[in-house]
Motif scaffolding. Structure first.
Motif, PDB file in Angstrom:
ATOM      1  N   GLN A 233      11.918   3.395  -4.520  1.00 55.56           N
ATOM      2  CA  GLN A 233      10.460   3.488  -4.565  1.00 55.56           C
ATOM      3  C   GLN A 233       9.910   4.392  -3.486  1.00 55.56           C
ATOM      4  OE1 GLN A 233       8.181   0.006  -6.138  1.00 55.56           O
ATOM      5  NE2 GLN A 233       9.506  -1.024  -4.695  1.00 55.56           N
ATOM      6  N   LEU A 234      10.608   4.442  -2.358  1.00 58.34           N
ATOM      7  CA  LEU A 234      10.132   5.195  -1.207  1.00 58.34           C
ATOM      8  C   LEU A 234      11.336   5.841  -0.555  1.00 58.34           C
ATOM      9  CD1 LEU A 234       7.755   2.640   0.506  1.00 58.34           C
ATOM     10  CD2 LEU A 234       7.095   4.860  -0.370  1.00 58.34           C
TER      11      LEU A 234
ATOM     12  N   CYS B  54       8.189   8.838   2.386  1.00 59.22           N
ATOM     13  CA  CYS B  54       7.732   8.496   1.038  1.00 59.22           C
ATOM     14  C   CYS B  54       8.542   9.228  -0.021  1.00 59.22           C
ATOM     15  CB  CYS B  54       6.255   8.816   0.891  1.00 59.22           C
ATOM     16  SG  CYS B  54       5.671   8.702  -0.813  1.00 59.22           S
TER      17      CYS B  54
ATOM     18  N   GLY C 114       7.663   8.859  -3.757  1.00 61.19           N
ATOM     19  CA  GLY C 114       7.708   7.559  -4.423  1.00 61.19           C
ATOM     20  C   GLY C 114       8.725   7.534  -5.551  1.00 61.19           C
TER      21      GLY C 114
ATOM     22  N   SER D 114       3.406  11.071  -6.621  1.00 61.00           N
ATOM     23  CA  SER D 114       3.375   9.798  -7.329  1.00 61.00           C
ATOM     24  C   SER D 114       1.952   9.465  -7.745  1.00 61.00           C
ATOM     25  CB  SER D 114       3.888   8.704  -6.405  1.00 61.00           C
ATOM     26  OG  SER D 114       3.576   7.439  -6.933  1.00 61.00           O
TER      27      SER D 114
ATOM     28  N   TYR E  34       0.861   6.760  -7.379  1.00 59.85           N
ATOM     29  CA  TYR E  34       0.470   5.846  -6.296  1.00 59.85           C
ATOM     30  C   TYR E  34       0.241   6.585  -4.978  1.00 59.85           C
ATOM     31  CZ  TYR E  34       1.621   1.690  -9.050  1.00 59.85           C
ATOM     32  OH  TYR E  34       1.634   0.693  -9.995  1.00 59.85           O
ATOM     33  N   CYS E  35       0.149   7.913  -5.017  1.00 59.75           N
ATOM     34  CA  CYS E  35       0.126   8.719  -3.791  1.00 59.75           C
ATOM     35  C   CYS E  35      -0.830   8.181  -2.708  1.00 59.75           C
ATOM     36  CB  CYS E  35      -0.177  10.168  -4.138  1.00 59.75           C
ATOM     37  SG  CYS E  35      -0.322  11.223  -2.706  1.00 59.75           S
TER      38      CYS E  35
ATOM     39  N   LEU F 274       0.644   5.098  -1.186  1.00 59.84           N
ATOM     40  CA  LEU F 274       1.898   5.299  -0.456  1.00 59.84           C
ATOM     41  C   LEU F 274       1.619   5.914   0.910  1.00 59.84           C
ATOM     42  CD1 LEU F 274       4.183   6.544  -3.375  1.00 59.84           C
ATOM     43  CD2 LEU F 274       4.027   4.249  -2.396  1.00 59.84           C
TER      44      LEU F 274
END
Ligand code: SF4
Ligand code: SF4
Lengths: 769, 57
Positions: free
Chosen positions: A267-268, A341, A344, A360, A362-363, A366
C-alpha cells in the motif's frame, strides 16, 4: 491499454510469495469485496475448487523456481474466495500436496487468509499439523463489521468471526494466530474500531484502504479533504499512547521507511512486490487488488500447467511493480514523500485512458498520513524514557561476568515476566480465590509478593498453565498467596491444591500431606501459624516459629555462606522442568551433604573465580537436587523458564563450583535472550561446535560458546595447579574461539548479537595477553 | 520476500509497564506481548515483508 499483461519485459526474476486461490467462492457476500464486487468478474469462469492436481502442479512450479533461484524460503498463502469452504479433509489433502515438492527444496511458510466463519477445531487441527498461520478478516466492532461483512441473506457474520478468533486464542491454536485484516470505512469511529480489534488480541493488524481507482474514487464524506489520513491518525496516536500493544503493519512500515528501511506493504513504499497469484484453474494472475481496475486486469494468459514461474516473472506489469520509485509517474517522482509513499497501491493509480501512470487516488490522504505519522512518531521516540542501557547490559554479560547491579536488573525483568504470565493464566483459565488473595496481600505489602514471585518455578508453573486447557493446576496460586501472607504477616485463607501429596509455599516451606493424594484443600495463615485442611476434613497445623521440619512440614532450607544465600528446593512440583528427574524430599543427611558441597563450592568460587561471584550472588536463588545418574555421571541443568535456579545431582565441592559457574552462564544468557534478539530466530543456519558431534542451531551455539568460555576460564585459572589443565585449557579455548568464528560468519546474528559476540571474542583474546 | 529487518523491539518497555502495575491491573495486551515472547517464542525482530497476507478479503 497500458498495464495489461502479455508483453515481455526482459529477464526473469525471483518471486517468493504465492497466493493459491484454493476455492473461488465465498460464504459471505461483503459489498466491499473486490473478488466479486469489482470490475474484474473472472471468478465466474473459474472452477470452484482447486483440484489436487492443479495444487500439485503449482507446488512443483514453485519448487522449481525456488531451486533455480536458490530461494531460502517461499511463502504460500491459501486464499479464495474462502479457503475454508474446502472443508478440513480436502484442505488436508491439498496442503499435503503443496508441501511435499516445495519442502524438498526450500523452507516453506504457509499462511491462510480467511473470513473465519467456518473455522473449527477440526480445521485448527489440520492447520496446526501443517504449520499454517491464519489471518482473519474483521472490520471492527459489530456495527462496523456488519456494515459490509454479511451473508448473502444480509445476516451478520460478526459472532462467527469472533468465535473463530476466540478459538485462535486458545493455547493449542495460539501459534496459528497471525493477525486481523481490517478494511477501513471512515464511517466507523476509528477509536471504536481500534478497541474492538485490540480486544481480539491479534499479534498483528493490517489496515486496508478500500479499493478504489480514479474511475471509482473512494467514499469521501462531506467536504473532508483527507478523511482516510485523519481516520488512521486517530488510531496511530492511540497506538503510540498505548505503547504499541500489537503490530500494525502500516505504521511500522512508515516508521521504517522514515529511516530508509523497507515498508512491508504494497500500500505504501517502494518495496518490490515479489508476488504471484495462482487461480483455482492454475492460471497465473497478478495481485488481487488489480481486480479493482478493469475486467481482466489481473489476467496474464499463463498457467502453472503450461508455464514456469520464470515465464510469469518476465511479464511487463509484474516486472514494473518490482521497480519501485523508478516507474512512478512524474507527479510522484517529484513528491517529497515519494520514498515513503511511492504512489500507494498500484491498483489505486488506475484511470481509464492513462492506465497506472498516475498518483494514487488516495494521494492527498497518503501525503498527509506520511507527514503526520513521521511527526507523531518522532515525538513519541523523543518522549520515550530511555531504556536501561542495553549497551551496558550487553557489555557486562559479554565480558563473561556481569556485576550485581546488572544481574539484579535481569532478575527484576524476570519478576516482571512472571507477573505478566501469572495474569495471563487468569485471563486464560479464569480468576481464582488464590489470585484474589495474592492481589490483596500485594495491596498491603508489595514486597512480600515480590519475594514470592521471585521463586524461579513460579514462571515455570505459569508457562505450563498457559500451554494447557486444563485449569486444575490453578490453585497453585493459593500457595503463593499463603507464602506472601506469611512474609506480610497478614491473615490469609484460601484454596490450594495438594499435588501428589505436596503443597508449596515458595520461600517459606513445603507441606506434605500423608499419602500422595491430589485433591483440593484450604490453607490458613495467621500470626505465625499455618493450617491445611484437606480430604476427610483432616487438618495439618504448623507453628512457623518452631525450627526444623516434621513429617508434614519442611521449612525452606536456606544455606548462607559469606553473604551468599541459596535455598534447596526439593518440594515444589513445578521444579520438574530441567529435563532430569528431581530428587524427592531430602532427608537430613542428604541435606547436610548439599550444605557442605555448596559451602565448599562457594568458597572455591570466591577464591579462584571471583569474577563470577557477583552474578551468582545476585541471581542464583535455588538449587534443585536431581536424582543421581545410575552410572555415576554428572547431571546438571538450567531451565530457561526458571531463572535463578540450577538443578544438579549430588557432587563434590570442586565439581559443583564448575557446574555453578557453567550453568549460571546459561541462565544469564537465557534471561538476556528473553529481552533481546541476539540472533535471527528464523534462521536455519547450523554451526559446528567442538563439544557436540552434530551442528547446532544458532541459539544453542551461542549458549554453548558462552558457557564454554567460562569453563575455559576455569581451566585457565587452574593452569599450574591442576595437571589436567594443561590439556583441558587449550581444548576448551579452541572450541570457544572456533565457535565464535563460526557464529561471526553465520550471518544469523543481529547487530546486538554481533556486538555481544565481538565482546566475548575480545574477552577470550585477552586471556592470552 | 523482502524480509529486511526493519526494527528491533525489546521486551524491556512492556516489562516496565507490568512492573509498575498492581497484579490485577496488568493489561491483557501487555501480558500478551510477554506470552508471545516467552511462551510462544516470538521473534522481536520486526521483519517487514511485502505480504500477500494483505492482498484480499
Ligand atoms: S503522496 Fe501522492 S504524489 Fe506523493 S508519492 Fe504518494 S501518491 Fe504520489
Ligand atoms: S469474506 Fe472476503 S472473499 Fe468473501 S465476500 Fe467477504 S471480502 Fe469477499
Amino acid at each position: 491499454m497500458p498495464g495489461r499483461a502479455g508483453g515481455e519485459s526482459g529477464g526473469p526474476h525471483p518471486l517468493s510469495q504465492f497466493v493459491l486461490k484454493v476455492h473461488s467462492r465465498c460464504d459471505l457476500s461483503c459489498d466491499h469485496c473486490y473478488v466479486y464486487e469489482h470490475a474484474d468478474q473472472s471468478w465466474r469462469s473459474k472452477p470452484k475448487v482447486m483440484s489436487p492436481e492443479v495444487a500439485g502442479a503449482a507446488a512443483r512450479r514453485i519448487a522449481e523456481h525456488a531451486e533455480t533461484w536458490s530461494l531460502p524460503r517461499v511463502r504460500v498463502v491459501l486464499h479464495g474466495g474462502e479457503p475454508l469452504l474446502l472443508g478440513p479433509a480436502r484442505l488436508d489433502e491439498l496442503i499435503t500436496r503443496v508441501r511435499a515438492p516445495i519442502e524438498a527444496v526450500t523452507r516453506l511458510s504457509l499462511m491462510m487468509q480467511t473470513n473465519g466463519v467456518r473455522f473449527s477445531t477440526e480445521v485448527g487441527d489440520v492447520l496446526k499439523r501443517h504449520g499454517v498461520r491464519v489471518g482473519v478478516s474483521l472490520d471492527g466492532d459489530r456495527p462496523a463489521n456488519d456494515r459490509h461483512r454479511r451473508f448473502a441473506n444480509g445476516a451478520s457474520s460478526f459472532d462467527q468471526v469472533r468465535a473463530a478468533l476466540a478459538l485462535l486464542r486458545r493455547p493449542e491454536y495460539r501459534e496459528l494466530y497471525a493477525g486481523i485484516l481490517c478494511t477501513i470505512d471512515v464511517r466507523n469511529p476509528p477509536e471504536q474500531v481500534y478497541e474492538a480489534l485490540l480486544a481480539e488480541r491479534p499479534p498483528r493488524i493490517d489496515f486496508l484502504l478500500p479499493h478504489a481507482t480514479w474511475d471509482e474514487p473512494p467514499y469521501r464524506p462531506g467536504d473532508r479533504h483527507t478523511p482516510y489520513a485523519d481516520w488512521l491518525s486517530v488510531i496511530h496516536r492511540r497506538w503510540l499512547a498505548d505503547d504499541r500493544p500489537m503490530r500494525i503493519r502500516l505504521f511500522e512500515g512508515l516508521h521504517s521507511t522514515a529511516r530508509g528501511g523497507p515498508s512491508g506493504s504494497e500500500q505504501l513504499g517502494a518495496d518490490a512486490v515479489d508476488l504471484a497469484v495462482i487461480e483455482s484453474d492454475g492460471s497465473y494472475e497478478q495481485a488481487d487488488s488489480m481486480k479493482t481496475a478493469y475486467d481482466g486486469a489481473p489476467a496474464t494468459g499463463l498457467s502453472v500447467l503450461t508455464h514456469t514461474v520464470d515465464d510469469l516473472s518476465r511479464l511487463q506489469p509484474i516486472a514494473v511493480r518490482q521497480n519501485g520509485i523508478r516507474n512512478l509517474c512524474d507527479v510522484c517522482r517529484s513528491c517529497p514523500v515519494a520514498t515513503q509513499c511511492a504512489g500507494g497501491l498500484y491498483a489505486h493509480r488506475y484511470r481509464t485512458g492513462h492506465g497506472f501512470a498516475n498518483p494514487s487516488v488516495y494521494c492527498p490522504d497518503l501525503r498527509v498520513l506520511v507527514e503526520r505519522t513521521n511527526e507523531e512518531s518522532s515525538m513519541y521516540d523523543a518522549g520515550k524514557p530511555q531504556e536501561t542501557g542495553t549497551a551496558e547490559v550487553i557489555a557486562q554479560l559479554a565480558s563473561g561476568f556481569g556485576d550485581e547491579a546488572t544481574i539484579g536488573w535481569l532478575a527484576e525483568q524476570q519478576r516482571s515476566v512472571t507477573r505478566a504470565l501469572l495474569s495471563a493464566t487468569i485471563d486464560q483459565h479464569g480468576g481464582t480465590a488464590g489470585w484474589e488473595v495474592l492481589a490483596e496481600v500485594e495491596a498491603e505489602d508489595p514486597e512480600a509478593v515480590s519475594r514470592v514471585l521471585a521463586h524461579p518455578y513460579v514462571r515455570a508453573w505459569a508457562v505450563g498453565m498457559l500451554r494447557t486447557e486444563d485449569p486444575s493446576g490453578m490453585p497453585y496460586l493459593g500457595g503463593l498467596a499463603a507464602a506472601a501472607g506469611v512474609h506480610a504477616d497478614v491473615r490469609v485463607e484460601t484454596e490450594v491444591r495438594i499435588d501428589r501429596g505436596v503443597v508449596t509455599l515458595p520461600t517459606i516451606g513445603t507441606l506434605y500431606w500423608p499419602g500422595e493424594v491430589t485433591a483440593g484443600a484450604r490453607i490458613t495463615v495467621d500470626r505465625g501459624k499455618l493450617w491445611l485442611t484437606g480430604p476427610d476434613d483432616r487438618t495439618i497445623t504448623v507453628d512457623l516459629a518452631q525450627p526444623g521440619g516434621s513429617a508434614t512440614w519442611q521449612p525452606a532450607r536456606r544455606i548462607t555462606v559469606d553473604g551468599w544465600s541459596v535455598r534447596i528446593e526439593d518440594g515444589d512440583p513445578a521444579r520438574d522442568c530441567h529435563g532430569w528427574t528431581p530428587a524427592g524430599r531430602l532427608d537430613d543427611v542428604a541435606a547436610a551433604r548439599w550444605r557442605d558441597a555448596l559451602a565448599g563450592a562457594w568458597r572455591l568460587i570466591v577464591a579462584d573465580l571471583p569474577g563470577y561471584a557477583p552474578a551468582l550472588r545476585a541471581g542464583l536463588q535455588v538449587i534443585m537436587p536431581l536424582e543421581a545418574d545410575p552410572a555415576g555421571r554428572q547431571r546438571a541443568a538450567t531451565a530457561m523458564d526458571a531463572f535463578g535456579s540450577m538443578a544438579a545431582a549430588p557432587v563434590g565441592p570442586a565439581e559443583l563450583a564448575v557446574l555453578l559457574v557453567h550453568e549460571f552462564q546459561h541462565a544469564k544468557l537465557g534471561a538476556l535472550l528473553d529481552l533481546y534478539d541476539l540472533h535471527d530466530r528464523n534462521s536455519d543456519v547450523r554451526i559446528m561446535v567442538g563439544w557436540k558431534p552434530e551442528p547446532r542451531p544458532v541459539e544453542a551455539a551461542l549458549q554453548g560458546v558462552y558457557a564454554h568460555a567460562a569453563v575455559t576460564d576455569v581451566w585457565r585459572t587452574r593452569l599450574g595447579s591442576d595437571p589436567r589443565a594443561a590439556e583441558l585449557y587449550p581444548m576448551y579455548r579452541r572450541w570457544t574461539t572456533d565457535a565464535i568464528t563460526a557464529l561471526r560468519s553465520s550471518g544469523a546474528l543481529t547487530p546486538l548479537g554481533a556486538d555481544f559476540v565481538d565482546r566475548m571474542a575480545a574477552a577470550v583474546a585477552a586471556w592470552d595477553a | 520476500m523482502n524480509t529486511e529487518v526493519a526494527t528491533m523491539d525489546t521486551l524491556v518497555g512492556p516489562l516496565a509497564t507490568i512492573k509498575n502495575a498492581p497484579l490485577r491491573e496488568i493489561k491483557a495486551e501487555d501480558a500478551d506481548r510477554v506470552v508471545r515472547r516467552i511462551v510462544d517464542k516470538e521473534s522481536l525482530l520486526r521483519r517487514l515483508d511485502v505480504a500477500a497476507f494483505q492482498s484480499a478479503h
